[in-house]
Design a protein around this motif. Structure first.
Motif, mmCIF file in Angstrom:
data_model
loop_
_atom_site.group_PDB
_atom_site.id
_atom_site.type_symbol
_atom_site.label_atom_id
_atom_site.label_comp_id
_atom_site.label_asym_id
_atom_site.label_seq_id
_atom_site.Cartn_x
_atom_site.Cartn_y
_atom_site.Cartn_z
ATOM 1 N N VAL A 28 0.826 -1.200 0.000
ATOM 2 C CA VAL A 28 0.000 0.000 0.000
ATOM 3 C C VAL A 28 0.866 1.259 0.000
ATOM 4 C CG1 VAL A 28 -1.614 1.357 1.399
ATOM 5 C CG2 VAL A 28 -2.006 -1.076 1.042
ATOM 6 N N ASN A 29 1.955 1.245 0.759
ATOM 7 C CA ASN A 29 2.823 2.416 0.847
ATOM 8 C C ASN A 29 3.930 2.402 -0.198
ATOM 9 O OD1 ASN A 29 1.448 3.487 3.133
ATOM 10 N ND2 ASN A 29 2.552 2.052 4.431
ATOM 11 N N VAL A 44 1.030 -2.807 -9.522
ATOM 12 C CA VAL A 44 1.197 -3.802 -8.466
ATOM 13 C C VAL A 44 0.085 -4.848 -8.533
ATOM 14 C CG1 VAL A 44 1.155 -4.169 -5.971
ATOM 15 C CG2 VAL A 44 2.494 -2.294 -6.929
ATOM 16 N N GLN A 45 -1.148 -4.396 -8.691
ATOM 17 C CA GLN A 45 -2.285 -5.314 -8.711
ATOM 18 C C GLN A 45 -2.218 -6.267 -9.899
ATOM 19 O OE1 GLN A 45 -5.902 -3.283 -7.891
ATOM 20 N NE2 GLN A 45 -7.213 -5.041 -8.297
ATOM 21 N N GLU A 46 -1.748 -5.788 -11.036
ATOM 22 C CA GLU A 46 -1.647 -6.645 -12.216
ATOM 23 C C GLU A 46 -0.612 -7.741 -12.033
ATOM 24 O OE1 GLU A 46 -0.465 -6.421 -16.984
ATOM 25 O OE2 GLU A 46 -0.641 -4.574 -15.802
ATOM 26 N N HIS A 47 0.514 -7.411 -11.420
ATOM 27 C CA HIS A 47 1.626 -8.355 -11.347
ATOM 28 C C HIS A 47 1.706 -9.094 -10.010
ATOM 29 C CE1 HIS A 47 3.277 -7.084 -15.196
ATOM 30 N NE2 HIS A 47 3.007 -5.848 -14.835
ATOM 31 N N ARG A 57 -1.866 6.479 -1.363
ATOM 32 C CA ARG A 57 -2.224 5.145 -0.871
ATOM 33 C C ARG A 57 -3.730 4.895 -0.817
ATOM 34 N NH1 ARG A 57 -3.340 4.069 4.318
ATOM 35 N NH2 ARG A 57 -1.791 2.396 4.488
ATOM 36 N N ASP A 58 -4.546 5.938 -0.813
ATOM 37 C CA ASP A 58 -5.984 5.795 -0.606
ATOM 38 C C ASP A 58 -6.811 5.899 -1.884
ATOM 39 O OD1 ASP A 58 -5.705 5.423 2.158
ATOM 40 O OD2 ASP A 58 -5.613 7.587 2.492
ATOM 41 N N GLU A 59 -6.162 5.810 -3.042
ATOM 42 C CA GLU A 59 -6.897 5.824 -4.296
ATOM 43 C C GLU A 59 -6.147 5.016 -5.348
ATOM 44 O OE1 GLU A 59 -7.259 9.795 -5.731
ATOM 45 O OE2 GLU A 59 -5.142 10.272 -5.397
ATOM 46 N N ARG A 60 -6.859 4.623 -6.390
ATOM 47 C CA ARG A 60 -6.238 3.907 -7.493
ATOM 48 C C ARG A 60 -5.274 4.834 -8.228
ATOM 49 N NH1 ARG A 60 -9.032 -0.749 -9.383
ATOM 50 N NH2 ARG A 60 -7.383 -0.806 -10.954
ATOM 51 N N THR A 61 -4.089 4.331 -8.532
ATOM 52 C CA THR A 61 -3.058 5.088 -9.232
ATOM 53 C C THR A 61 -2.385 4.169 -10.241
ATOM 54 O OG1 THR A 61 -1.347 4.461 -7.640
ATOM 55 C CG2 THR A 61 -2.604 6.478 -7.161
ATOM 56 N N PRO A 62 -1.592 4.702 -11.175
ATOM 57 C CA PRO A 62 -0.790 3.826 -12.033
ATOM 58 C C PRO A 62 0.098 2.880 -11.224
ATOM 59 C CG PRO A 62 -0.861 6.012 -12.973
ATOM 60 C CD PRO A 62 -1.524 6.122 -11.625
ATOM 61 N N ALA A 88 -2.514 -3.467 -3.038
ATOM 62 C CA ALA A 88 -1.890 -2.459 -3.874
ATOM 63 C C ALA A 88 -2.283 -1.046 -3.456
ATOM 64 C CB ALA A 88 -2.261 -2.677 -5.339
ATOM 65 N N TRP A 89 -3.411 -0.913 -2.759
ATOM 66 C CA TRP A 89 -3.836 0.373 -2.202
ATOM 67 C C TRP A 89 -4.753 0.096 -1.024
ATOM 68 C CZ3 TRP A 89 -8.820 2.986 -3.341
ATOM 69 C CH2 TRP A 89 -9.730 2.168 -4.016
#
Length: 249
Positions: free
Chosen positions: A143-144, A210-213, A200-205, A219-220
């Motif tokens: 997350v961080n 991170v979520q994809e791999h 950390r509190d919203e979807r970002t690139p 990831a957040w």
């Protein structure tokens, strides 16, 4: 989706220290955590605890590449639970108690214990509570930030079929190569060392990469609220865990 309301409640407890109702359990034995260093560098293990009275750990190990060490989690002593996180302190140097600091995961001047909050890095998070029949709960959090890939694997237990329990979380493949360039920090050797989440509190690139791999890691901060998420596990039948730090690049 295998996540339940209890799963979500404990996920929030781990990340934010929120209270959650627990069922009465019968386990009182202190479990162990084995740290395995497969990173290609020396690591100083760090630990911080939730602000709930959990006991801060001392005499944490320093591991050369390829080494392992085991600690006992004080879940049956006062306050009869332990909730906290472990991480790798990287590229550390200096005089213990005075000038000792780390480039990643810095948490104070003592090599064997943390005296401040940790700088952003990947975390292996746990909730050990003998009064919770579902515990222990565990997850990997980026997350961080992410530096070294982390896996958590229960020991002494087989995953019950179709339960989602006692499964490995995290990932072993390097993640820094997928970091958005604007979020990447190089180490003293000029090689990628740390990828930091800009929000950390919203979807970002960052979180998307991170979520994809590494779909079995946070990831957040609200990742566990997404339908079909795969980030949290529990394993009441295990006797401990192995936390492995893998190569970052």
């Amino acid at each position: 989706m295998r996540k339940t309301a209890s799963l979500l409640a404990v996920a929030l407890l781990l990340l934010f220290g929120a209270g959650a109702a627990t069922a009465q359990g019968t386990s009182t034995a202190d479990r162990t955590i084995t740290f395995a260093n497969r990173s290609g560098e020396t690591l100083w293990i760090g630990a911080n605890v939730n602000a709930d009275g959990s006991q801060q750990l001392t005499d944490l190990p320093v591991l050369a590449d390829g080494e392992s060490a085991t600690i006992t989690v004080p879940e049956s002593g006062e306050p009869q639970y332990w909730r906290g996180k472990f991480f790798a302190r990287q590229d550390c140097s200096g005089e213990p108690g005075e000038s000792f600091h780390c480039a990643v995961g810095d948490c104070g001047t003592e090599p064997g214990t943390c005296t401040t909050g940790e700088q952003p890095t990947g975390l292996a998070e746990f909730n050990f509570d003998p009064n919770d029949a579902g515990a222990p709960w565990y997850n990997v959090s980026y997350v961080n930030a992410v530096a070294l890939p982390i896996t958590i694997e229960p020991t002494g237990a087989e995953p019950p079929p179709d339960s989602g329990q006692c499964e490995q979380v995290g990932c072993s493949e390097p993640l820094l190569e997928h970091c958005p360039p604007e979020n990447l920090t190089d180490g003293a050797d000029g090689q990628p060392q740390l990828c930091t989440n800009p929000s950390r509190d919203e979807r970002t690139p960052y979180s998307d990469a991170v979520q994809e791999h590494c779909p079995r890691a946070y990831a957040w901060s609200k990742h566990d609220q997404e339908p079909g998420n795969d980030v949290m596990r529990n394993c009441p039948s295990c006797d401990g865990f192995t936390v492995t730090f893998h190569e970052g690049i």
